[in-house]
Design a protein around this motif. Structure first.
Motif, PDB file in Angstrom:
ATOM      1  N   ALA A  39       6.311  -2.747  11.757  1.00 38.33           N
ATOM      2  CA  ALA A  39       7.338  -2.273  10.944  1.00 38.33           C
ATOM      3  C   ALA A  39       7.121  -2.370   9.541  1.00 38.33           C
ATOM      4  CB  ALA A  39       8.609  -3.108  11.451  1.00 38.33           C
ATOM      5  N   LEU A  40       6.470  -3.495   9.284  1.00 38.63           N
ATOM      6  CA  LEU A  40       6.410  -3.589   7.857  1.00 38.63           C
ATOM      7  C   LEU A  40       5.334  -2.630   7.557  1.00 38.63           C
ATOM      8  CD1 LEU A  40       6.445  -5.088   5.143  1.00 38.63           C
ATOM      9  CD2 LEU A  40       4.611  -6.793   6.026  1.00 38.63           C
ATOM     10  N   HIS A  41       4.162  -2.634   8.300  1.00 42.42           N
ATOM     11  CA  HIS A  41       3.219  -1.523   7.980  1.00 42.42           C
ATOM     12  C   HIS A  41       4.039   0.113   7.940  1.00 42.42           C
ATOM     13  CE1 HIS A  41       0.329   1.581   9.403  1.00 42.42           C
ATOM     14  NE2 HIS A  41      -0.255   0.961   8.203  1.00 42.42           N
ATOM     15  N   ALA A  42       4.935   0.199   8.763  1.00 43.41           N
ATOM     16  CA  ALA A  42       5.518   1.514   8.643  1.00 43.41           C
ATOM     17  C   ALA A  42       6.361   1.643   7.407  1.00 43.41           C
ATOM     18  CB  ALA A  42       6.433   1.706   9.666  1.00 43.41           C
ATOM     19  N   ARG A  43       7.069   0.668   6.802  1.00 47.45           N
ATOM     20  CA  ARG A  43       7.811   0.540   5.593  1.00 47.45           C
ATOM     21  C   ARG A  43       6.837   0.734   4.341  1.00 47.45           C
ATOM     22  NH1 ARG A  43      12.884  -1.933   5.511  1.00 47.45           N
ATOM     23  NH2 ARG A  43      13.934  -2.012   7.545  1.00 47.45           N
ATOM     24  N   VAL A  44       5.575   0.099   4.453  1.00 48.28           N
ATOM     25  CA  VAL A  44       4.759   0.494   3.482  1.00 48.28           C
ATOM     26  C   VAL A  44       4.129   1.681   3.373  1.00 48.28           C
ATOM     27  CG1 VAL A  44       2.407  -0.397   2.689  1.00 48.28           C
ATOM     28  CG2 VAL A  44       4.249  -2.082   3.292  1.00 48.28           C
ATOM     29  N   VAL A  45       4.046   2.571   4.360  1.00 51.54           N
ATOM     30  CA  VAL A  45       3.747   3.698   4.606  1.00 51.54           C
ATOM     31  C   VAL A  45       4.482   4.721   3.867  1.00 51.54           C
ATOM     32  CG1 VAL A  45       2.906   5.857   5.891  1.00 51.54           C
ATOM     33  CG2 VAL A  45       1.988   3.305   6.387  1.00 51.54           C
ATOM     34  N   TYR A  81      -1.414   0.858  -0.990  1.00 52.76           N
ATOM     35  CA  TYR A  81      -1.638   2.020   0.094  1.00 52.76           C
ATOM     36  C   TYR A  81      -1.857   3.288  -0.446  1.00 52.76           C
ATOM     37  CZ  TYR A  81      -1.676   2.826   5.155  1.00 52.76           C
ATOM     38  OH  TYR A  81      -1.967   3.040   6.457  1.00 52.76           O
ATOM     39  N   ALA A  82      -1.056   3.469  -1.663  1.00 50.32           N
ATOM     40  CA  ALA A  82      -1.411   4.849  -2.304  1.00 50.32           C
ATOM     41  C   ALA A  82      -2.368   4.885  -3.280  1.00 50.32           C
ATOM     42  CB  ALA A  82      -0.025   5.102  -3.079  1.00 50.32           C
ATOM     43  N   GLY A  83      -3.235   3.935  -3.218  1.00 53.98           N
ATOM     44  CA  GLY A  83      -4.462   3.837  -3.920  1.00 53.98           C
ATOM     45  C   GLY A  83      -4.104   3.432  -5.463  1.00 53.98           C
ATOM     46  N   ALA A  84      -3.029   3.065  -5.727  1.00 56.90           N
ATOM     47  CA  ALA A  84      -2.597   2.687  -7.020  1.00 56.90           C
ATOM     48  C   ALA A  84      -2.901   1.351  -7.486  1.00 56.90           C
ATOM     49  CB  ALA A  84      -1.074   2.923  -7.297  1.00 56.90           C
ATOM     50  N   VAL A  85      -2.516   0.993  -8.706  1.00 51.70           N
ATOM     51  CA  VAL A  85      -2.643  -0.341  -9.125  1.00 51.70           C
ATOM     52  C   VAL A  85      -1.547  -1.125  -9.613  1.00 51.70           C
ATOM     53  CG1 VAL A  85      -3.772  -1.814 -11.173  1.00 51.70           C
ATOM     54  CG2 VAL A  85      -4.737   0.412 -10.212  1.00 51.70           C
ATOM     55  N   LEU A  86      -1.175  -2.199  -8.826  1.00 56.65           N
ATOM     56  CA  LEU A  86      -0.176  -3.031  -9.112  1.00 56.65           C
ATOM     57  C   LEU A  86       0.000  -3.958 -10.261  1.00 56.65           C
ATOM     58  CD1 LEU A  86       2.599  -4.389  -7.625  1.00 56.65           C
ATOM     59  CD2 LEU A  86       1.136  -6.114  -6.904  1.00 56.65           C
ATOM     60  N   VAL A  87       1.082  -3.770 -11.238  1.00 54.61           N
ATOM     61  CA  VAL A  87       1.441  -4.547 -12.342  1.00 54.61           C
ATOM     62  C   VAL A  87       2.562  -5.399 -12.025  1.00 54.61           C
ATOM     63  CG1 VAL A  87       1.587  -4.431 -14.719  1.00 54.61           C
ATOM     64  CG2 VAL A  87       0.531  -2.696 -13.519  1.00 54.61           C
ATOM     65  N   ALA A 173      -4.519   8.508   4.483  1.00 57.44           N
ATOM     66  CA  ALA A 173      -5.800   8.922   3.728  1.00 57.44           C
ATOM     67  C   ALA A 173      -6.454   8.133   2.587  1.00 57.44           C
ATOM     68  CB  ALA A 173      -5.922  10.479   3.515  1.00 57.44           C
ATOM     69  N   ARG A 174      -5.162   8.020   1.552  1.00 56.55           N
ATOM     70  CA  ARG A 174      -5.515   7.333   0.431  1.00 56.55           C
ATOM     71  C   ARG A 174      -5.738   5.849   0.661  1.00 56.55           C
ATOM     72  NH1 ARG A 174      -1.748   8.524  -4.285  1.00 56.55           N
ATOM     73  NH2 ARG A 174      -1.735  10.707  -4.648  1.00 56.55           N
ATOM     74  N   ALA A 175      -5.026   5.033   1.733  1.00 54.18           N
ATOM     75  CA  ALA A 175      -5.385   3.821   2.052  1.00 54.18           C
ATOM     76  C   ALA A 175      -6.808   3.729   2.442  1.00 54.18           C
ATOM     77  CB  ALA A 175      -4.422   3.467   3.154  1.00 54.18           C
ATOM     78  N   GLY A 176      -7.214   4.618   3.263  1.00 57.40           N
ATOM     79  CA  GLY A 176      -8.732   4.584   3.763  1.00 57.40           C
ATOM     80  C   GLY A 176      -9.494   4.793   2.836  1.00 57.40           C
ATOM     81  N   ALA A 177      -9.530   5.422   1.671  1.00 58.58           N
ATOM     82  CA  ALA A 177     -10.282   5.736   0.607  1.00 58.58           C
ATOM     83  C   ALA A 177     -10.317   4.726  -0.517  1.00 58.58           C
ATOM     84  CB  ALA A 177      -9.708   6.807  -0.300  1.00 58.58           C
ATOM     85  N   VAL A 178      -9.398   3.565  -0.425  1.00 57.08           N
ATOM     86  CA  VAL A 178      -9.586   2.505  -1.264  1.00 57.08           C
ATOM     87  C   VAL A 178     -10.798   1.678  -1.328  1.00 57.08           C
ATOM     88  CG1 VAL A 178      -8.309   0.361  -1.975  1.00 57.08           C
ATOM     89  CG2 VAL A 178      -7.169   2.272  -1.426  1.00 57.08           C
TER      90      VAL A 178
END
Length: 517
Positions: A39-45, A81-87, A173-178
């Protein structure tokens, strides 16, 4: 456990290996939110897909300014997961301090808390600093009956509703490309020059540290982790959320620490792992009547550090709380928070008086001047937009110069004995006097200032400001502290002020702070 080197890969594995095991339990907001790993994975997606639908691209920076709640790991892991950077932003920042970091990081989105403890960061930012903010501002509602969403913001549910089948596919797809050497986060840590620095960490560095920490603590799916350390800090994020993802440990966030709230959760959630600053355990140990009415027997592991740890505290945690394993460690943001650690096998004297040996993947040594140097898998890429500071901190051989003075005994145990820098630690937070001194310099009538840390029974150390004043200036301690409170996070505000005629100086004319103490 098969190896992973990015946070999206770790989350995907957790959802696959432990789909029905509880990942997160949050009881703070009127109703219990309980999510399994699937469920957490689904929320993150969904969060990642909503970011993509909002225009966030790989490599974009996304800030979070909010206390510990179930939203934080969903948002943070969604950013990755979106390939972005956390601040992450310190929740004790003033709005001005938060905006400074948002602008310097060039954040393209901000998650920010609504009403909480008498403040509304979302409303404040949008009312006073809208022109400095990115287009996407997501309000995280933390009260049972939140106020109307301020103009210019999306509420959390509205934001998640932007997710579509198409953007969820893009998110996967983004997650897999990180890639392991992609940036995972930028954590801002104050510098001795008074200007905060953005520490650039890659996924492989972050995951290496989080795995080493969790492995040392022997985390597993049998554990339930009480998270009082703030998520914006390495202790809450890289020694909290991410080890839980790696080892399938259940996360139980707590936004505002109190002895009663912590003990209630230990009892009701059968908490096994409880890291925190030494002051936290001191308050619980001193609350004998509260402890007498709570069952704390589920606790097996306490991890502490960030200040001097008396041997008697270790002994009391084991004796009075019945905790078998107490571990202390040493780290800094520039190494993802991980340099050295004690282990479950170490005796009380070692745990209390040293920082243990180097984490797996790290090595430590001392310079000729006794400065602690660290090298290895957790050391940062460098500082944001500051190659000179990076070169001054990481030498040509890859050694990170920590600015701390220490010793290493025959068993390899590191002991921190002094600081090259003037930094002190207040309630578990690093405080850099130069930043406070620059703020006090803006106070009319102050000609010069020097800030030092002085011992405090509850917080470990607190700030004391020494000031020289222009002739005829009418300033007192109350007015100086009020000015500091207006411009600085609470943990940076000096607790006392001393007016002096002149400062002690060395031959070069620099203030000798040790003589002030």
């Amino acid at each position: 456990m098969d190896s992973v080197s990015t946070t999206p890969a770790a989350l995907i594995r957790a959802a696959r290996q432990w789909p029905d095991h509880p990942a997160l339990v949050d009881t703070q907001w009127g109703e219990t939110v309980e999510l399994t790993w699937s469920a957490l994975h689904a929320r993150v997606v969904d969060a990642a897909a909503a970011l993509i639908a909002s225009g966030i691209r790989p490599g974009d920076r996304v800030a979070i300014w909010s206390p510990n709640s179930f939203h934080w790991p969903i948002a943070a892991l969604g950013v990755h997961y979106a390939g972005a950077v956390l601040v992450p932003l310190n929740t004790r920042y003033t709005a001005g301090e938060a905006v400074d970091v948002i602008e310097r990081a060039d954040a393209k989105a901000v998650f920010v808390s609504g009403e909480f403890l008498g403040a509304d960061h979302a409303a404040e930012l949008l009312a006073e600093h809208r022109d400095a903010l990115p287009d996407l501002v997501v309000r995280i509602p933390l009260s049972a009956e939140p106020s109307p969403v301020p103009d210019g913001a999306l509420d959390w549910p509205e934001f998640l509703s932007r997710s579509t089948d198409d953007t969820r596919t893009q998110a996967d797809a983004r997650a897999g490309a990180v890639a392991p050497d992609d940036l995972s986060d930028i954590l801002f840590t104050s510098g001795t020059t008074g200007k905060s620095k953005g520490v650039l960490a890659e996924h492989r560095q972050t995951i290496a540290g989080s795995h080493a920490w969790g492995s040392n603590g022997r985390l597993s799916t049998a554990d339930r982790y009480l998270m009082v350390n703030p998520y914006f800090h390495t202790f809450g994020y890289k020694a909290g959320i991410l080890p839980s993802v790696l080892f399938g440990t259940t996360m139980v966030p707590l936004a505002v620490y109190s002895t009663s709230a912590a003990m209630d959760l230990v009892q009701s959630q059968r908490i096994t792992v409880f890291p925190g600053a030494p002051t936290i355990f001191g308050t619980i140990l001193d609350d004998e009547s509260g402890r007498a009415t709570h069952d704390l027997s589920s606790l097996r592991l306490v991890v502490t550090g960030a200040a001097i740890v008396p041997v008697v505290l270790i002994e009391r945690i084991q004796r009075d709380l019945g905790v078998d394993t107490v571990i202390t460690a040493y780290g800094l943001t520039e190494a993802s928070g991980f340099v050295s650690t004690c282990t479950p096998e170490d005796d009380d004297e070692t745990v209390a008086n040293t920082c243990g040996r180097a984490f797996e993947g790290m090595e430590i040594r001392l310079s000729d001047a006794g400065e602690v140097l660290a090298r290895g898998a957790m050391v940062m890429r460098g500082y944001l937009d500051d190659p000179a500071a990076t070169a001054a901190t990481i030498d040509a051989d890859g050694w990170l110069h920590t600015g701390d003075i220490g010793t290493i005994d025959d068993d390899g145990n590191l002991k921190i004995t002094d600081r090259l820098k003037d930094m002190y630690i207040c309630g578990g937070f690093n405080v850099y006097p130069a930043e406070i001194e620059q703020t006090l310099a803006r106070l009319d009538g102050v000609t010069e200032s020097a800030v030092i840390g002085v011992p405090d029974e509850r917080l470990g150390e607190v700030g004391r400001a020494y000031l020289t004043l222009r002739d005829g200036t009418d300033l007192d301690e109350e007015r100086v502290i009020a000015f500091a409170k207006k411009h600085l996070a609470n943990f940076k505000v000096p607790r006392s002020v001393v007016i002096v005629d002149a400062f002690p100086r060395n031959a070069a004319g620099k203030i000798v702070k040790r003589e002030l103490a």
